[in-house]
Enzyme design. Structure first.
Site, PDB file in Angstrom:
ATOM      1  N   THR A  58     -22.344  53.913   9.525  1.00  0.00           N
ATOM      2  CA  THR A  58     -23.022  55.022  10.311  1.00  0.00           C
ATOM      3  C   THR A  58     -24.551  55.004   9.598  1.00  0.00           C
ATOM      4  O   THR A  58     -25.440  55.341  10.206  1.00  0.00           O
ATOM      5  CB  THR A  58     -22.706  56.342  10.320  1.00  0.00           C
ATOM      6  OG1 THR A  58     -21.287  56.329  10.831  1.00  0.00           O
ATOM      7  CG2 THR A  58     -23.353  57.288  10.792  1.00  0.00           C
ATOM      8  N   TYR A  72     -22.028  57.253  18.765  1.00  0.00           N
ATOM      9  CA  TYR A  72     -23.290  56.278  18.390  1.00  0.00           C
ATOM     10  C   TYR A  72     -22.347  54.927  18.093  1.00  0.00           C
ATOM     11  O   TYR A  72     -21.359  54.846  17.754  1.00  0.00           O
ATOM     12  CB  TYR A  72     -24.073  56.782  17.150  1.00  0.00           C
ATOM     13  CG  TYR A  72     -23.254  56.960  16.044  1.00  0.00           C
ATOM     14  CD1 TYR A  72     -22.599  58.110  15.820  1.00  0.00           C
ATOM     15  CD2 TYR A  72     -22.851  56.072  15.338  1.00  0.00           C
ATOM     16  CE1 TYR A  72     -22.005  58.568  14.704  1.00  0.00           C
ATOM     17  CE2 TYR A  72     -22.145  56.386  13.987  1.00  0.00           C
ATOM     18  CZ  TYR A  72     -21.443  57.608  13.735  1.00  0.00           C
ATOM     19  OH  TYR A  72     -20.748  57.649  12.751  1.00  0.00           O
ATOM     20  N   SER A 105     -16.775  50.324   8.712  1.00  0.00           N
ATOM     21  CA  SER A 105     -16.042  50.035   7.490  1.00  0.00           C
ATOM     22  C   SER A 105     -14.364  49.820   7.519  1.00  0.00           C
ATOM     23  O   SER A 105     -13.700  49.383   6.757  1.00  0.00           O
ATOM     24  CB  SER A 105     -16.217  50.957   6.277  1.00  0.00           C
ATOM     25  OG  SER A 105     -15.429  52.109   6.748  1.00  0.00           O
ATOM     26  N   THR A 138     -18.378  55.148   6.261  1.00  0.00           N
ATOM     27  CA  THR A 138     -17.592  56.302   5.472  1.00  0.00           C
ATOM     28  C   THR A 138     -16.114  56.102   5.552  1.00  0.00           C
ATOM     29  O   THR A 138     -15.428  56.876   4.650  1.00  0.00           O
ATOM     30  CB  THR A 138     -18.046  57.642   5.821  1.00  0.00           C
ATOM     31  OG1 THR A 138     -17.986  57.738   7.202  1.00  0.00           O
ATOM     32  CG2 THR A 138     -19.446  58.037   5.242  1.00  0.00           C
ATOM     33  N   ASP A 139     -15.656  55.480   6.525  1.00  0.00           N
ATOM     34  CA  ASP A 139     -14.158  55.430   6.867  1.00  0.00           C
ATOM     35  C   ASP A 139     -13.459  55.024   5.546  1.00  0.00           C
ATOM     36  O   ASP A 139     -12.308  55.437   5.274  1.00  0.00           O
ATOM     37  CB  ASP A 139     -13.730  54.756   8.156  1.00  0.00           C
ATOM     38  CG  ASP A 139     -14.314  55.374   9.384  1.00  0.00           C
ATOM     39  OD1 ASP A 139     -14.962  56.585   9.280  1.00  0.00           O
ATOM     40  OD2 ASP A 139     -13.927  55.069  10.254  1.00  0.00           O
ATOM     41  N   LYS A 211     -12.424  60.874   2.164  1.00  0.00           N
ATOM     42  CA  LYS A 211     -12.982  61.238   3.444  1.00  0.00           C
ATOM     43  C   LYS A 211     -12.019  62.368   4.062  1.00  0.00           C
ATOM     44  O   LYS A 211     -10.829  62.020   4.151  1.00  0.00           O
ATOM     45  CB  LYS A 211     -13.204  60.284   4.437  1.00  0.00           C
ATOM     46  CG  LYS A 211     -14.078  60.701   5.494  1.00  0.00           C
ATOM     47  CD  LYS A 211     -14.486  59.662   6.393  1.00  0.00           C
ATOM     48  CE  LYS A 211     -15.341  60.220   7.602  1.00  0.00           C
ATOM     49  NZ  LYS A 211     -15.654  59.014   8.390  1.00  0.00           N
ATOM     50  N   GLU A 331      12.357  64.183  -5.817  1.00  0.00           N
ATOM     51  CA  GLU A 331      12.946  64.054  -4.050  1.00  0.00           C
ATOM     52  C   GLU A 331      13.982  62.933  -4.128  1.00  0.00           C
ATOM     53  O   GLU A 331      14.764  63.010  -3.274  1.00  0.00           O
ATOM     54  CB  GLU A 331      11.891  64.023  -3.183  1.00  0.00           C
ATOM     55  CG  GLU A 331      10.841  65.110  -3.029  1.00  0.00           C
ATOM     56  CD  GLU A 331      11.740  66.176  -2.155  1.00  0.00           C
ATOM     57  OE1 GLU A 331      12.680  65.777  -1.468  1.00  0.00           O
ATOM     58  OE2 GLU A 331      11.408  67.420  -2.107  1.00  0.00           O
TER      59      GLU A 331
HETATM   60  N1  GLU Z   1     -16.380  53.863  11.512  1.00  0.00           N
HETATM   61  C1  GLU Z   1     -17.721  53.537  10.953  1.00  0.00           C
HETATM   62  C2  GLU Z   1     -17.660  53.309   9.525  1.00  0.00           C
HETATM   63  O1  GLU Z   1     -16.746  53.590   8.718  1.00  0.00           O
HETATM   64  C3  GLU Z   1     -18.704  54.687  10.930  1.00  0.00           C
HETATM   65  C4  GLU Z   1     -18.407  56.052  10.171  1.00  0.00           C
HETATM   66  C5  GLU Z   1     -19.304  56.276   8.862  1.00  0.00           C
HETATM   67  O2  GLU Z   1     -19.942  55.196   8.397  1.00  0.00           O
HETATM   68  O3  GLU Z   1     -19.371  57.388   8.826  1.00  0.00           O
HETATM   69  O4  GLU Z   1     -18.148  52.392   8.990  1.00  0.00           O
END
Ligand code: GLU
Length: 374
Positions: A58, A72, A105, A138-139, A211, A331
């Site tokens: 992103t 986006y 990602s 971020t993923d 995350k 467990e």
């Molecule tokens: N799904 C995309 C990624 O991980 C966009 C999410 C992001 O970067 O916040 O690259």
């Protein structure tokens, strides 16, 4: 016109209006006082040389309108354009961009992870490189950061950064996050702290960060809290990573050319035992069982997991709860079944650690020690 084509066309207009001309950067200029030296660092005689490696995400994304904070296209803006949109960055460091991937990602796999790690390692060996910043989706930022944290053989700062909103959105967070990441990478106090993740004014260790929210800017959390803050052009550390990393580990990225297959099987009520067989048939050398609660295993899942272990596959009990530790022999009788527990590691991070550990041993006792150590 398909959706992405329309997004790209509109994004181009928005990019020139906002990202490229640096609307967000203009706000930064008033916030970052040039006189504010990093509080925890001695005065530097020269600006640090930082390489910014672009992988997509992103932070390289663009939306069709300024209100598109969650819908986006990611991974479209080249890293050099991202750098150019935050001129404040070159006031704190000499930066150079390098595009290694342009992907979301979620598309990272072992091959891409190894390629990135090897390139970072190569750059860190150059005497004129003081630190690395990696722009990343971020993923899966937490998986890449943990992998680098365990395999890079350098104490130079490596900072992974992303954003939750594209540069075209109202309240875009990428410009400030990038500026903060470069600040942290340039700060001598960041040396020897392993791979760091910087977002939303916080500095996290790659080991602990995860995350936790799909769209909010405040999404990254570490079970034991961040290591520090970045505020007004100063990076401030309050904690140290407790577990071994980088120079202290047994893995060297330069010596790893392939990672073994490790599967994660997610548990739920009515989980299908066939998922265990599928992982085994697919060549998994280990299964991370993302179990409920404290790694609890349904009565009808015990035999399929024992059968996989009998075929030589390592079984690791993890928890899908997102925090806490999985207690050995609580467990399930791990000693009796020759299974392993993750300690506090989340299933996706346990996958990384297990893949690395399997490059050196297949002894379950030694593998258990690895989980308790790292
Ligand atoms: N799904 C995309 C990624 O991980 C966009 C999410 C992001 O970067 O916040 O690259």
């Amino acid at each position: 016109m398909n959706r992405f084509a329309r997004v790209t066309t509109l994004a181009a207009a928005l990019l020139s209006a906002s990202l490229i001309s640096g609307t967000a950067s203009a706000q930064l200029a008033t916030a970052a006082q040039p006189s504010a030296a990093p509080a925890t660092a001695p005065a530097q005689a020269r600006k640090a040389n930082i390489v910014i490696i672009g992988t997509g995400g992103t932070i390289a994304g663009a939306g069709a309108s300024a209100i598109n904070t969650a819908a986006y296209q990611s991974a479209v803006v080249p890293v050099d354009k991202i750098i150019a949109s935050v001129p404040e960055v070159s006031k704190v460091a000499n930066v150079k961009g390098e595009q290694i991937f342009q992907i979301g990602s979620e598309s990272f796999n072992n091959e891409r992870l190894l390629k990135l790690g090897k390139r970072v390692s190569e750059l860190l060996k150059q005497p004129d490189v003081d630190g690395i910043v990696i722009t990343h989706g971020t993923d899966t930022i937490e998986e890449t950061a943990y992998f680098l944290n365990l395999t890079l053989k350098s104490d130079k700062p490596v900072v992974v950064v992303g954003s939750m909103r594209p540069g075209t959105a109202l309240g875009a967070d990428g410009a400030l996050n990038l500026y903060d990441a470069v600040l942290v990478a340039s700060n001598p106090a960041s040396k020897g702290k392993g791979t760091l993740v910087v977002l939303n004014d916080e500095i996290h260790t790659g080991r602990d960060v995860t995350k936790s929210n799909t769209f909010k800017a405040e999404t990254f959390r570490s079970q034991f809290g961040p290591l520090g803050y970045v505020v007004e052009g100063r990076s401030l550390f309050y904690r140290l990573p407790a577990r071994p990393h980088t120079l202290q580990t047994e893995w060297d990225i330069d010596k790893i050319d392939k990672l073994p297959e490790v599967a994660v099987v997610y548990a739920y009520g009515n989980v299908n035992p066939a998922s265990i067989d599928a992982a085994v048939k697919n060549g998994a050398k280990a299964i991370i069982y993302a179990a409920t609660g404290n790694g609890s295993v349904g009565d009808y899942m015990v035999e399929p997991l024992k059968a996989a272990r009998a075929k030589g596959v390592q079984i690791v009990r993890a928890s899908r709860t997102g925090s806490g530790v999985v207690v050995r022999n609580a467990e399930q009788p791990d000693d009796k079944y020759d299974w392993i527990v993750t300690d506090d590691q989340l299933p996706q991070k346990a996958r990384i650690l297990m893949a690395l550990a399997l490059t050196q041993t297949s002894d379950p006792k030694a593998l258990q020690q690895v989980f308790w150590k790292y």
